[in-house]
Write a protein that holds these residues in place. Structure first.
Motif, short mmCIF file in Angstrom:
data_model
loop_
_atom_site.label_atom_id
_atom_site.label_comp_id
_atom_site.label_asym_id
_atom_site.label_seq_id
_atom_site.Cartn_x
_atom_site.Cartn_y
_atom_site.Cartn_z
N ALA A 127 93.11 -32.18 109.74
CA ALA A 127 94.01 -33.34 109.62
C ALA A 127 93.44 -34.50 110.44
N VAL A 128 93.45 -35.69 109.86
CA VAL A 128 92.98 -36.88 110.56
C VAL A 128 94.08 -37.33 111.51
N VAL A 129 93.77 -37.30 112.82
CA VAL A 129 94.74 -37.68 113.85
C VAL A 129 94.46 -39.08 114.36
N ARG A 130 93.21 -39.46 114.41
CA ARG A 130 92.81 -40.81 114.86
C ARG A 130 91.67 -41.30 113.99
N ASP A 131 91.79 -42.52 113.52
CA ASP A 131 90.71 -43.10 112.70
C ASP A 131 90.49 -44.57 113.03
N GLU B 117 95.54 -36.61 120.25
CA GLU B 117 95.12 -37.97 119.95
C GLU B 117 93.97 -38.41 120.85
N GLY B 118 93.84 -37.77 122.02
CA GLY B 118 92.74 -38.06 122.93
C GLY B 118 91.49 -37.24 122.68
N GLY B 119 91.47 -36.53 121.56
CA GLY B 119 90.26 -35.78 121.19
C GLY B 119 90.22 -34.36 121.69
N VAL B 120 91.31 -33.90 122.33
CA VAL B 120 91.37 -32.52 122.82
C VAL B 120 92.10 -31.70 121.76
N THR B 121 91.36 -30.95 121.00
CA THR B 121 91.92 -30.27 119.83
C THR B 121 92.36 -28.84 120.13
N VAL C 197 87.48 -41.33 116.55
CA VAL C 197 87.86 -40.49 115.41
C VAL C 197 88.27 -39.12 115.95
N VAL C 198 89.38 -38.61 115.45
CA VAL C 198 89.79 -37.25 115.78
C VAL C 198 90.29 -36.56 114.51
N VAL C 199 89.69 -35.42 114.20
CA VAL C 199 90.15 -34.55 113.11
C VAL C 199 90.49 -33.20 113.74
N ALA C 200 91.71 -32.75 113.56
CA ALA C 200 92.16 -31.49 114.15
C ALA C 200 92.65 -30.55 113.06
N VAL D 23 102.89 -32.68 116.02
CA VAL D 23 101.50 -33.08 116.13
C VAL D 23 100.99 -32.63 117.48
N GLY D 24 99.98 -31.78 117.46
CA GLY D 24 99.46 -31.28 118.72
C GLY D 24 98.17 -30.52 118.50
#
Length: 390
Positions: free
Chosen positions: A386-390, A96-100, A380-383, A125-126
């Motif tokens: 999958a969209v994790v943060r928008d 969620e902090g952008g570390v994919t 925004v985070v996509v891992a 989720v990780g």
């Protein structure tokens, strides 16, 4: 019906191509399927940010540690089940902090190996996790709570084989003592595994195609790791000039982990006194080593030691801040946490924004090139698509 699973819009940056203004990324089936100047149809999800970069990579974390002033004390109070639940929660916080993508370099009960498998299967989720599980140490050696005592060359080879059989993605060994972990019976400058044991660990791991990360603070232990052909040197605080010359132009990656050592050296009411004193002993040379590495052809990457004393998950943005304060440009620091780290993992596609690569993308509304600290606040985070943060 939408043309794409996800569309992302904003300026794009990666280390291979630099900044590409006002562009679009299309994501389908977990991959980037196209990079466009104009909007390529419609997306089921459409997201935007001022700047989009590859997902951040932290090559040194400990999911079972809580980032308090004394995480070992927390471990002693927790059951194995509580440690596992904690690790799952920290994995979620990382992504969620952008570390994919992360490397977990030490966990009690091999918990990180199980969490890595659960993340790969989509059960939690990780981020993408490369886990060593337990580490190779001498009897009474560094971080004994997740170490496997391995005295002698044959014992070291046996431990490497055991970790491989458990599903470890890499092998972590402790060539020297450390600053934090235990108050008695350990000195950060003293070698623990012998040069022959270090060589055996690297040889056996490489025989099975597993990379080796070496905890190495003291001078002789660092040199033994370099001589053995380890893949990454973790910390390297007291590295000799002669060893720096050996690293110059080599394939061995140096991961300085500056932030954690500066944090422990500052101390505080919750940091154990022995750790504070140990960190102060190695602080000055640590900075000299990093500055010398910058002047040479040495590959430097980013690892935060997240979970360590006063270093909460995620923390790679804090390490990037120290890399920049130590002399790196913002672009070089971002490269260390994207392309360089991805190449270190032998997954170069994770470090670029290009068609056919995994869809790991992080977006920022504040520009990291103005303030590298912005990497700690993704919008925004996509891992893996999958969209994790928008």
């Amino acid at each position: 019906m939408s043309d794409h699973d996800v569309l992302l819009h904003g300026d794009l940056w990666d280390a291979a191509r630099g900044r590409r203004p006002d562009s679009w990324l299309a994501v389908d089936g977990g991959e980037i399927t196209g990079v466009y100047d104009d909007k390529p149809g419609d997306g089921e999800r459409e997201l935007s940010a001022d700047l989009l970069t590859p997902g951040l990579i932290d090559l040194h974390v400990h999911l079972v540690w809580d980032g308090s002033g004394d995480p070992v004390a927390t471990l002693r109070r927790q059951s194995e089940q509580e440690q596992t639940i904690h690790a799952v929660e920290m994995a979620r916080r990382q992504v969620e902090g952008g570390v994919t993508t992360i490397r977990d370099l030490g966990s009690t009960h091999d918990i990180a190996i199980a969490v890595a498998d659960a993340a790969r299967r989509g059960r939690i989720v990780g981020p993408r996790i490369h886990a060593s599980g337990k580490t190779v140490i001498i009897t009474g050696g560094h971080d004994p709570f997740w170490g496997i005592p391995s005295d002698g060359v044959d014992a070291v080879r046996s431990t490497v084989r055991a970790q491989r059989s458990k599903g470890a993605d890499l092998i972590k060994i402790s060539a020297t003592g450390g600053v934090y972990g235990q108050a008695v019976g350990e000195d950060p400058g003293v070698s623990e595994l012998s040069p022959a044991e270090v060589e055996a660990a690297v040889d056996e791991a490489h025989r099975f195609g597993l990379p080796v990360a070496v905890h190495a603070v003291g001078t002789d232990g660092i040199d033994a790791a370099v001589e053995a052909g380890a893949d990454t040197i973790e910390h390297g605080n007291l590295m000799a000039d002669e060893t720096l010359e050996k690293l110059d132009g080599s394939d061995i990656v140096y991961e300085p982990t500056l932030f954690i050592y500066e944090t422990v050296a500052k101390g505080g009411p919750t940091v154990p006194a022995y750790a504070h004193e140990n960190a102060q002993r190695v602080a000055e040379r640590h900075h000299e080593v990093f500055e010398a590495a910058l002047e040479r052809d040495i590959t430097i990457t980013a690892g935060s030691d997240a979970g360590s004393p006063n270093v909460p998950h995620p923390a790679v943005h804090l390490e990037l801040g120290r890399l920049v304060a130590g002399g790196m440009t913002e672009a070089a620091a971002l490269t260390a946490a994207t392309r360089t780290a991805a190449e270190c993992l032998d997954r170069p596609g994770l470090g670029v924004l290009a068609s056919g690569t995994p869809a790991d993308v992080v977006g920022f509304d504040a520009d990291p090139f103005d303030d590298i600290g912005a990497t700690g606040s993704p919008s925004v985070v996509v891992a893996d698509g999958a969209v994790v943060r928008d």
